[in-house]
Design a protein around this motif. Structure first.
Motif, PDB file in Angstrom:
ATOM      1  N   LEU A 182       0.825  -1.211   0.000  1.00 49.82           N
ATOM      2  CA  LEU A 182       0.000   0.000   0.000  1.00 49.82           C
ATOM      3  C   LEU A 182       0.861   1.264   0.000  1.00 49.82           C
ATOM      4  N   ALA A 183       2.001   1.203   0.679  1.00 45.99           N
ATOM      5  CA  ALA A 183       2.864   2.384   0.782  1.00 45.99           C
ATOM      6  C   ALA A 183       3.672   2.622  -0.492  1.00 45.99           C
ATOM      7  N   PHE A 184       4.076   1.551  -1.159  1.00 41.12           N
ATOM      8  CA  PHE A 184       5.009   1.706  -2.282  1.00 41.12           C
ATOM      9  C   PHE A 184       4.325   1.765  -3.654  1.00 41.12           C
ATOM     10  N   ILE A 185       3.140   1.142  -3.790  1.00 37.13           N
ATOM     11  CA  ILE A 185       2.477   1.157  -5.106  1.00 37.13           C
ATOM     12  C   ILE A 185       1.815   2.519  -5.323  1.00 37.13           C
ATOM     13  N   PRO A 186       2.131   3.205  -6.436  1.00 37.99           N
ATOM     14  CA  PRO A 186       1.556   4.547  -6.664  1.00 37.99           C
ATOM     15  C   PRO A 186       0.067   4.482  -6.973  1.00 37.99           C
ATOM     16  N   LEU A 187      -0.587   5.602  -6.746  1.00 35.14           N
ATOM     17  CA  LEU A 187      -2.039   5.692  -6.923  1.00 35.14           C
ATOM     18  C   LEU A 187      -2.453   5.435  -8.374  1.00 35.14           C
ATOM     19  N   VAL A 188      -1.584   5.813  -9.323  1.00 34.81           N
ATOM     20  CA  VAL A 188      -1.942   5.678 -10.746  1.00 34.81           C
ATOM     21  C   VAL A 188      -1.862   4.239 -11.230  1.00 34.81           C
ATOM     22  N   ALA A 189      -1.388   3.331 -10.379  1.00 36.94           N
ATOM     23  CA  ALA A 189      -1.231   1.933 -10.805  1.00 36.94           C
ATOM     24  C   ALA A 189      -2.573   1.305 -11.145  1.00 36.94           C
ATOM     25  N   SER A 190      -3.618   1.691 -10.424  1.00 40.73           N
ATOM     26  CA  SER A 190      -4.942   1.108 -10.668  1.00 40.73           C
ATOM     27  C   SER A 190      -5.998   1.986 -10.002  1.00 40.73           C
ATOM     28  N   PRO A 191      -7.191   2.099 -10.608  1.00 42.74           N
ATOM     29  CA  PRO A 191      -8.281   2.868  -9.950  1.00 42.74           C
ATOM     30  C   PRO A 191      -8.670   2.273  -8.591  1.00 42.74           C
ATOM     31  N   ILE A 192      -8.400   0.995  -8.402  1.00 39.97           N
ATOM     32  CA  ILE A 192      -8.743   0.345  -7.121  1.00 39.97           C
ATOM     33  C   ILE A 192      -7.990   0.997  -5.962  1.00 39.97           C
ATOM     34  N   MET A 193      -6.796   1.537  -6.254  1.00 37.47           N
ATOM     35  CA  MET A 193      -5.974   2.118  -5.189  1.00 37.47           C
ATOM     36  C   MET A 193      -6.687   3.273  -4.479  1.00 37.47           C
ATOM     37  N   TYR A 194      -7.625   3.943  -5.193  1.00 29.23           N
ATOM     38  CA  TYR A 194      -8.367   5.045  -4.568  1.00 29.23           C
ATOM     39  C   TYR A 194      -9.243   4.562  -3.415  1.00 29.23           C
ATOM     40  N   PHE A 195      -9.631   3.296  -3.461  1.00 26.43           N
ATOM     41  CA  PHE A 195     -10.547   2.770  -2.443  1.00 26.43           C
ATOM     42  C   PHE A 195      -9.805   2.102  -1.288  1.00 26.43           C
ATOM     43  N   LEU A 196      -8.496   1.951  -1.403  1.00 30.82           N
ATOM     44  CA  LEU A 196      -7.722   1.294  -0.347  1.00 30.82           C
ATOM     45  C   LEU A 196      -7.321   2.330   0.724  1.00 30.82           C
ATOM     46  N   PRO A 197      -7.059   1.883   1.932  1.00 25.20           N
ATOM     47  CA  PRO A 197      -6.772   2.839   3.009  1.00 25.20           C
ATOM     48  C   PRO A 197      -5.427   3.539   2.842  1.00 25.20           C
ATOM     49  N   PHE A 198      -5.404   4.808   3.151  1.00 24.51           N
ATOM     50  CA  PHE A 198      -4.257   5.726   3.246  1.00 24.51           C
ATOM     51  C   PHE A 198      -3.373   5.836   1.996  1.00 24.51           C
ATOM     52  N   VAL A 199      -3.721   5.176   0.888  1.00 26.42           N
ATOM     53  CA  VAL A 199      -2.909   5.267  -0.337  1.00 26.42           C
ATOM     54  C   VAL A 199      -2.988   6.681  -0.927  1.00 26.42           C
ATOM     55  N   ILE A 200      -4.203   7.263  -0.905  1.00 26.93           N
ATOM     56  CA  ILE A 200      -4.365   8.620  -1.455  1.00 26.93           C
ATOM     57  C   ILE A 200      -3.489   9.604  -0.671  1.00 26.93           C
ATOM     58  N   GLY A 201      -3.503   9.482   0.654  1.00 30.67           N
ATOM     59  CA  GLY A 201      -2.730  10.398   1.493  1.00 30.67           C
ATOM     60  C   GLY A 201      -1.245  10.334   1.187  1.00 30.67           C
ATOM     61  N   ILE A 202      -0.709   9.126   1.070  1.00 35.88           N
ATOM     62  CA  ILE A 202       0.722   8.983   0.776  1.00 35.88           C
ATOM     63  C   ILE A 202       1.041   9.574  -0.592  1.00 35.88           C
ATOM     64  N   ASP A 203       0.158   9.343  -1.563  1.00 38.78           N
ATOM     65  CA  ASP A 203       0.398   9.861  -2.911  1.00 38.78           C
ATOM     66  C   ASP A 203       0.421  11.396  -2.918  1.00 38.78           C
ATOM     67  N   LEU A 204      -0.498  12.012  -2.167  1.00 40.24           N
ATOM     68  CA  LEU A 204      -0.540  13.480  -2.124  1.00 40.24           C
ATOM     69  C   LEU A 204       0.687  14.050  -1.402  1.00 40.24           C
ATOM     70  N   VAL A 205       1.083  13.401  -0.313  1.00 38.87           N
ATOM     71  CA  VAL A 205       2.293  13.853   0.399  1.00 38.87           C
ATOM     72  C   VAL A 205       3.520  13.708  -0.502  1.00 38.87           C
ATOM     73  N   ARG A 206       3.528  12.634  -1.296  1.00 42.59           N
ATOM     74  CA  ARG A 206       4.625  12.411  -2.242  1.00 42.59           C
ATOM     75  C   ARG A 206       4.688  13.565  -3.254  1.00 42.59           C
ATOM     76  N   GLU A 207       3.521  14.037  -3.684  1.00 39.21           N
ATOM     77  CA  GLU A 207       3.485  15.158  -4.636  1.00 39.21           C
ATOM     78  C   GLU A 207       4.144  16.401  -4.046  1.00 39.21           C
ATOM     79  N   ILE A 208       3.913  16.619  -2.747  1.00 39.26           N
ATOM     80  CA  ILE A 208       4.495  17.792  -2.088  1.00 39.26           C
ATOM     81  C   ILE A 208       5.988  17.602  -1.864  1.00 39.26           C
ATOM     82  N   MET A 209       6.358  16.450  -1.316  1.00 38.44           N
ATOM     83  CA  MET A 209       7.751  16.252  -0.906  1.00 38.44           C
ATOM     84  C   MET A 209       8.695  16.040  -2.082  1.00 38.44           C
ATOM     85  N   ILE A 210       8.221  15.371  -3.125  1.00 33.92           N
ATOM     86  CA  ILE A 210       9.115  15.070  -4.266  1.00 33.92           C
ATOM     87  C   ILE A 210       8.974  16.104  -5.380  1.00 33.92           C
TER      88      ILE A 210
END
Length: 257
Positions: A182-210
Motif C-alpha cells: 500500500l505504501a510503495f504502489i503509486p495511486l496511478v497503478a490502478s483505480p482500485i488504489m483510490y478505495f484502499l486505506p491511506f494510499v491517497i494520502g501517501i500519494d498526495l504527500v509524495r506530490e508535495i515532498m518530491i
C-alpha cells in the motif's frame, strides 16, 4: 476534560515505556535506519543512474510512511495481545471510559511520539542519501493527519480481531507486507488504489515532498477524496472494534488468553 486526562495519561505511559525499555527503542530506530541503508545501497549500486535521484526520493517517502503505518496499525494489535497476557484487558473494558476510548487516545499519543521520531529519521535518511525533499509542514500536516486517521481505522479493525483471536502475531507479520504494498504502489497503478486505506494520502504527500507541489496545487477534489477515505475507514474501524468487543464480552473472552 475526561478525554484530555485520558490522553495525558496514555502519552505519559507511552513515553515511560519507550524510556524504560530504552535498548528496545534504540534497536527499533537502528532497524529502521539499517533497512533504509539496504534499500539505498541497492538503488545506488544497481539502479539506473539516470533515474537514481528520483528513485531514492521515492523510496525515502514511501519507506517512512510504511514504517509509520506499521507503528500505527500493528501497535493496537500488539497492545491488545499484551493486555491480554497481563490479564488487564478485561479491566480496561470495565473502566468508565471503555476500552475503545482508551485505545484511541493511546493511538493518538503513539502517533505524536512516533511522528516526532520519524521526522528525525526522515532528516537522517535525507542526510545519508544526499537527497533533500520538500518538507513543507503547512501543506503536509493536514494530509498527514487524515492519512493517519485512515491508518487508525485499519488499526482498530486489527485490534477488534485481536480481542477475539488473541494470538495474532503471525497475522501481524503478514500484514507488514500488505502495508508495504500500500505504501510503495503509486495511486496511478490502478483505480482500485483510490478505495484502499491511506494510499491517497501517501500519494498526495509524495506530490508535495518530491514534486514540490503546494496544498492549493493539489486541489480540493483530491483533498476531499482523502478526507472521505480516512473517515470511512475510521468509521469501519470503530464499528468492527465495537462489534468484536460486544462478541467477546458475550462469550466471556476478555478475561481469557
Amino acid at each position: 476534560m475526561k478525554w484530555l486526562n485520558l490522553f495525558r495519561v496514555n502519552l505519559k505511559k507511552e513515553y515511560i515505556e519507550l524510556k524504560r525499555y530504552l535498548p528496545n527503542t534504540i534497536a527499533m530506530i537502528l532497524t529502521f535506519y539499517f533497512i533504509f541503508l539496504g534499500l539505498f545501497g541497492v538503488i545506488h549500486f544497481f539502479g539506473n543512474p539516470s533515474t537514481q535521484d528520483a528513485n531514492i526520493q521515492f523510496v525515502i517517502v514511501n519507506y517512512v510512511f510504511w514504517y509509520l503505518s506499521l507503528m500505527v496499525i500493528q501497535q493496537i494489535g500488539y497492545d491488545i495481545v499484551n493486555e491480554g497476557m497481563r490479564g488487564t484487558l478485561e479491566q480496561l473494558s470495565m473502566s468508565p471510559m471503555g476500552i475503545l476510548k482508551i485505545l484511541i487516545t493511546r493511538l493518538i499519543a503513539n502517533n505524536i511520539i512516533y511522528g516526532f521520531i520519524i521526522l528525525i529519521l526522515l532528516y537522517v535518511s535525507m542526510l545519508t542519501a544526499g537527497q533533500w525533499l520538500n518538507v513543507d509542514i503547512i501543506s503536509i500536516l493536514p494530509l498527514f493527519i487524515f492519512t493517519v486517521i485512515g491508518m487508525m481505522g485499519l488499526g482498530l479493525i486489527i485490534g477488534g480481531i485481536s480481542i477475539i483471536l488473541k494470538q495474532v502475531q503471525a497475522i501481524l507479520q503478514v500484514l507488514q507486507f500488505l502495508l508495504a504494498a500500500l505504501a510503495f504502489i503509486p495511486l496511478v497503478a490502478s483505480p482500485i488504489m483510490y478505495f484502499l486505506p491511506f494510499v491517497i494520502g501517501i500519494d498526495l504527500v509524495r506530490e508535495i515532498m518530491i514534486n514540490g507541489a503546494t496544498l492549493m496545487e493539489i486541489g480540493w477534489i483530491n483533498i476531499t477524496l482523502l478526507i472521505i477515505n480516512a473517515l470511512v475507514y475510521f468509521g469501519i474501524g470503530v464499528f468492527v472494534f465495537h462489534s468484536c468487543e460486544r462478541f467477546a464480552t458475550r462469550r466471556g473472552l476478555l478475561g481469557q488468553y
